[in-house]
Motif scaffolding. Structure first.
Motif, short mmCIF file in Angstrom:
data_model
loop_
_atom_site.label_atom_id
_atom_site.label_comp_id
_atom_site.label_asym_id
_atom_site.label_seq_id
_atom_site.Cartn_x
_atom_site.Cartn_y
_atom_site.Cartn_z
N GLU A 194 -18.23 12.31 -18.16
CA GLU A 194 -17.26 11.71 -17.24
C GLU A 194 -17.57 10.24 -16.98
O GLU A 194 -16.66 9.44 -16.77
CB GLU A 194 -17.24 12.47 -15.91
CG GLU A 194 -16.64 13.87 -15.99
CD GLU A 194 -17.60 14.91 -16.54
OE1 GLU A 194 -18.76 14.54 -16.85
OE2 GLU A 194 -17.22 16.09 -16.67
N CYS A 230 -14.98 17.02 -22.19
CA CYS A 230 -14.23 16.56 -21.02
C CYS A 230 -12.73 16.73 -21.18
O CYS A 230 -11.98 16.58 -20.22
CB CYS A 230 -14.55 15.10 -20.70
SG CYS A 230 -16.24 14.87 -20.15
N LYS A 246 -18.59 22.17 -12.62
CA LYS A 246 -17.66 21.79 -13.68
C LYS A 246 -16.55 22.83 -13.83
O LYS A 246 -16.76 24.03 -13.56
CB LYS A 246 -18.41 21.67 -15.01
CG LYS A 246 -19.48 20.59 -15.03
CD LYS A 246 -18.94 19.27 -15.57
CE LYS A 246 -19.87 18.12 -15.33
NZ LYS A 246 -20.32 17.44 -16.53
N ALA A 252 -15.13 15.16 -12.92
CA ALA A 252 -15.15 16.45 -13.62
C ALA A 252 -14.00 17.33 -13.12
O ALA A 252 -13.35 18.02 -13.91
CB ALA A 252 -16.49 17.15 -13.42
#
Lengths: 616, 216
Positions: free
Chosen positions: A115, A150, A459, A508
């Motif tokens: 991130e 991500c 996460k 996140a």
């Protein structure tokens, strides 16, 4: 042959490590532009030395360049000294193979590993001279795409990207490039291309979804438009033996972080550690056969000249026939003077037999990751490693001659108390005691135990996705407790970054309203946020304030089970019900067996591949 | 076992890699070439390579050398062309020879400077003026700290020629196993004494003995 722009030559005298910016490596792919229909700039939003150590870029670079009419080139983030020189001299960001400006490319692809690299992503677009926002790039050109871990919640970047690739990239990238090539030939526009791309499995086109928010700031609903799927399922390559793997890659001329051949032995992880996003994102667990791995190792060594192979994966110790694999490779690696290494070691699978087969492990130090100090907390996170196993393992290590042990932990885990934190130090002391009690320890040497504590970041797609991160104050209090709790000279305690972890937590689990914050941060010159010399927390907080966004809403707020998340329309095969059940079990300190012991019904069986199909 | 001297160039992109990186590249290429090179003995066997003189980062070398050992006889012309295929163009092998001198006999290196200038003749005069002082002190950064060195004696034996956009200097500089003069010191002096921030290509043409003949 100098491919980099002529004007760059004089700048190179003024920057550190100019070798980062010149290309010219053996095995880098240089094509004739006349023969190429689609050009792809593979951008790694960090330094050359980091990006060149990454296996994913090597796989995708090879896969794209295999096709004669595609040309994939590499671009890395210039360090601040080079960036200043480029800006001062009005030289746009360029790719290493051709030296051509990134703004000449059809696709600009980013790998999203972390991130805190988001500002680097935007900064690279800006250095390239490409409009940041997708809506401002109206032609069928400059298609900005992203993939990597991500991409499972890419919403903070949604305004800037045209396409995100979910899951395994080696097939879907190519399909989208083929579609682009066809659309170009047919004279279609960008919108038509995106509509058609959205129909490919593993392709998420963020502009085809509208979001509505509730008055309390949470997501009300996502609305797919113009036939885009309500849920975008990630792409999975099931047969790892037939999956593409490169036979070579550009061999760096300068030293990089992982300067060796890296061969992927398996994808996914059987463990189900509840804090670990990768453990859920990459399911199902799929192994390559011994013969395939052997073939890849031989081809890579033969083309690059490296004398070290890293057998890479999330958990190589869990390869079903690891000793057999190592013996198979030893048939040729020893005579060729090639050494084998494993990227990480598990506490519960460390033996002298294994160490003899992995001959590259230096006697300098061994690293293990118990992740939490107390057994209760290790059960909460489903680490499934016991203190007895750890002590047995360090005893083996001491007998074999090691005297330096490094242990990784996290602080700020769900249900954690100060007692749990102090158990980290206790565990360190027990390792020291084990050394002095060991009769076969190396003579005349002291033991050194390093305890390193990172701050936990919740996460998406994990059982802790509902968990409100510890506040920075709480984390810092725990860090102080850790430091002051240690009185042993043999034990060294270190920790890092409550502030960076907070920022990581914001992005996140962030949503599209963070796009403005990113752009504001970029305008303040924020970038390389993962690097201490560039990280400026106060400036970040000003960005949030200016944009009227409360970062704590994303980082430290505990969510209800029925909240709709910004990533709920993305489908990684893992059901929300399973994650909720895992979350409940975590709070009761109940462990869950690994995928090899028993199937827990996470949902990844929907992909019909790997371990999910095997009888247990 | 036989000593073999490998002559190579380090130009273009490869002039930006450090000496340590150069040794790594050479080791990988030698491994790929499957030439009968000798490995050091010990826990971590390495290909034996001995480089004559490290080159400063950013300085090209047109005729550099290193020694390796061959375990068995090999045709050196063929060996050179084999090794060449495994190296980038800018790090090309020129030839392989039997060493006739040791690296101890290296005393000088011939350097060429191509200094960009709008008025090369004016720059030549500036340099003459600079070197006509009794001494030209330049700060030298080293691990042991900064110290001042007088570059006048080293740079006095200089040939100048003028092209359209550059001043070309040729000068042999002391270059021995005990210590060498860094060619960049001239540019440092022009910066600190004359306030000129110049761009120059610096090329090490060849390594010389104490009577200025080629090392062989």
């Amino acid at each position: 042959m100098d491919m980099y722009p002529k004007e760059v030559e004089r700048l190179l005298q003024k920057v550190q490590k100019p070798g980062r910016y010149v290309g010219g490596e053996t095995k880098s792919v240089v094509k004739d532009k006349k023969d190429v229909d689609v050009r792809f700039a593979f951008c790694f939003p960090d330094l050359y030395e980091i990006g060149m150590s990454h296996l994913g870029i090597k796989i995708l670079y090879g896969a794209m360049n295999e096709i004669p009419y595609f040309w994939c080139e590499r671009v890395f983030a210039p360090w601040v000294d080079m960036e200043a020189q480029l800006r001062e001299n009005n030289i746009p960001l360029y790719a290493l193979e051709s030296g051509d400006a990134v703004k000449d490319f059809d696709f600009i692809g980013f790998t999203l590993q972390y991130e805190l690299s988001y500002t680097n992503v935007l900064n690279m677009l800006r250095l390239a001279g490409i409009p940041l926002r997708s809506a401002d790039r109206t032609e069928l050109f400059h298609i900005v795409v992203g993939g990597g871990p991500c991409a499972c919640n890419p919403e903070p970047l949604a305004d800037f990207f045209d396409i995100f690739f979910l899951g395994d990239g080696e097939e879907v990238d190519i399909e989208v490039m083929e579609l682009y090539r066809q659309c170009k030939k047919e004279g279609r526009d960008k919108h038509n291309f995106l509509l058609r791309a959205a129909q490919i499995e593993g392709v998420y086109v963020p502009s085809l979804y509208d979001v509505e928010y509730n008055p309390d700031g949470t997501v009300k609903a996502y609305f797919p438009k113009e036939g885009a799927p309500a849920k975008v399922r990630k792409r999975v390559v099931n047969d790892m033996d037939s999956a593409y793997f490169p036979e070579s890659f550009p061999v760096p001329l300068i030293d990089i972080v992982h300067d060796r051949v890296s061969v992927e032995v398996l994808r996914g992880c059987i463990r189900g550690c509840r804090f670990c996003q990768a453990g859920f994102l990459y399911r199902p667990f799929r192994e390559r056969s011994i013969e395939t791995i052997d073939k890849h190792c031989r081809a890579m060594c033969a083309s690059t000249g490296y004398d070290e192979i890293s057998l890479s994966s999330l958990s190589t110790n869990d390869y079903g026939r690891l000793n057999e694999l190592l013996d198979y490779l030893h048939r040729w690696t020893e005579t060729e003077k090639v050494s084998l290494s494993l990227p990480s070691l598990r506490v519960d699978n460390f033996s002298p037999e294994l160490m003899k087969r992995v001959n590259s492990v230096r006697k300098s130090g061994l690293t293990f990751a118990p992740e939490a100090g107390s057994q209760r907390l290790r059960d909460v996170i489903n680490k499934n490693v016991t203190e007895e196993e750890l002590l047995r393992t360090v005893n083996v290590a001491f007998t074999e001659g090691w005297t330096r042990i490094k242990l990784y932990f996290m602080i700020g885990l769900p249900t954690e108390t100060m007692e749990d934190v102090l158990e980290i130090v206790e565990l360190g002391k027990k390792v020291v005691d084990a050394f002095y009690r060991n009769k076969e320890k190396p003579k005349g040497k002291g033991v050194e135990v390093s305890l390193s504590a990172a701050a936990f970041v919740p996460k998406p797609f994990t059982p802790f996705q509902w968990f409100g991160q510890d506040t920075m104050e709480t984390l810092q209090e725990k860090q102080r407790g850790l430091k002051s709790g240690n009185h042993s000279k043999r034990v060294n305690v270190s920790y890092h970054g409550a502030q960076t972890s907070f920022l990581e937590a914001v992005f996140a689990r962030g949503d599209r309203r963070l796009g403005g914050v990113l752009e504001n941060a970029l305008n303040r010159g924020l970038h390389f946020d993962g690097w201490d010399e560039c990280f400026d927390f106060d400036s970040w907080m000003e960005s949030f304030a200016v944009c009227g966004v409360d970062p704590a809403f994303y980082a430290t707020r505990t969510r209800a089970f029925d909240e709709i998340f910004p990533w709920d329309h993305l489908d990684y095969g893992i059901s929300k019900e399973f994650l909720q059940e895992e979350c409940r079990r975590a709070y009761e300190a109940q462990t869950t067996p690994n995928c090899r012991e028993a199937c827990s019904g996470c949902g990844a069986a929907c992909f019909k591949g790997g371990l999910c199909l095997e009888k247990r | 076992m036989k000593n073999v001297r490998v002559w190579f160039q380090k130009i273009g992109t490869v002039k930006y890699i450090s000496h340590l990186d150069l040794t790594r590249c050479m080791a990988r290429a030698l491994k790929l070439s499957r030439l009968p090179v000798w490995y050091t003995e010990g826990f971590n066997p390495r290909i034996y390579m001995s480089f004559a003189m490290p080159l400063s980062l950013g300085v090209s070398g047109e005729r550099e050398c290193m020694d390796v050992r061959f375990m068995e006889d090999a045709d050196l012309t063929e060996a050179a062309s084999r090794l060449r295929t495994y190296l980038p163009e800018d790090l090309s092998i020129l030839e392989m020879t039997e060493p006739l001198m040791t690296f101890e006999s290296i005393a000088f290196a011939e350097y060429e400077f191509r200094i960009e200038a709008e008025e090369p003749s004016q720059l030549a005069e500036t340099i003459d003026r600079l070197l006509s002082s009794d001494s030209v002190l330049v700060k030298k950064h080293s691990k042991k700290g900064d110290r001042e060195v007088d570059i006048k004696p080293s740079f006095s034996n200089m040939k100048k020629s003028i092209t359209e956009e550059a001043l070309v200097l040729q000068v042999p500089l002391p270059c021995t196993l005990e210590g060498s003069v860094n060619p960049n010191l001239l540019l440092e002096a022009l910066k600190s004494h004359c306030g000129l921030d110049l761009y120059a290509q610096i090329i090490r043409k060849r390594l010389l003995t104490k009577d200025f003949s080629d090392i062989r």
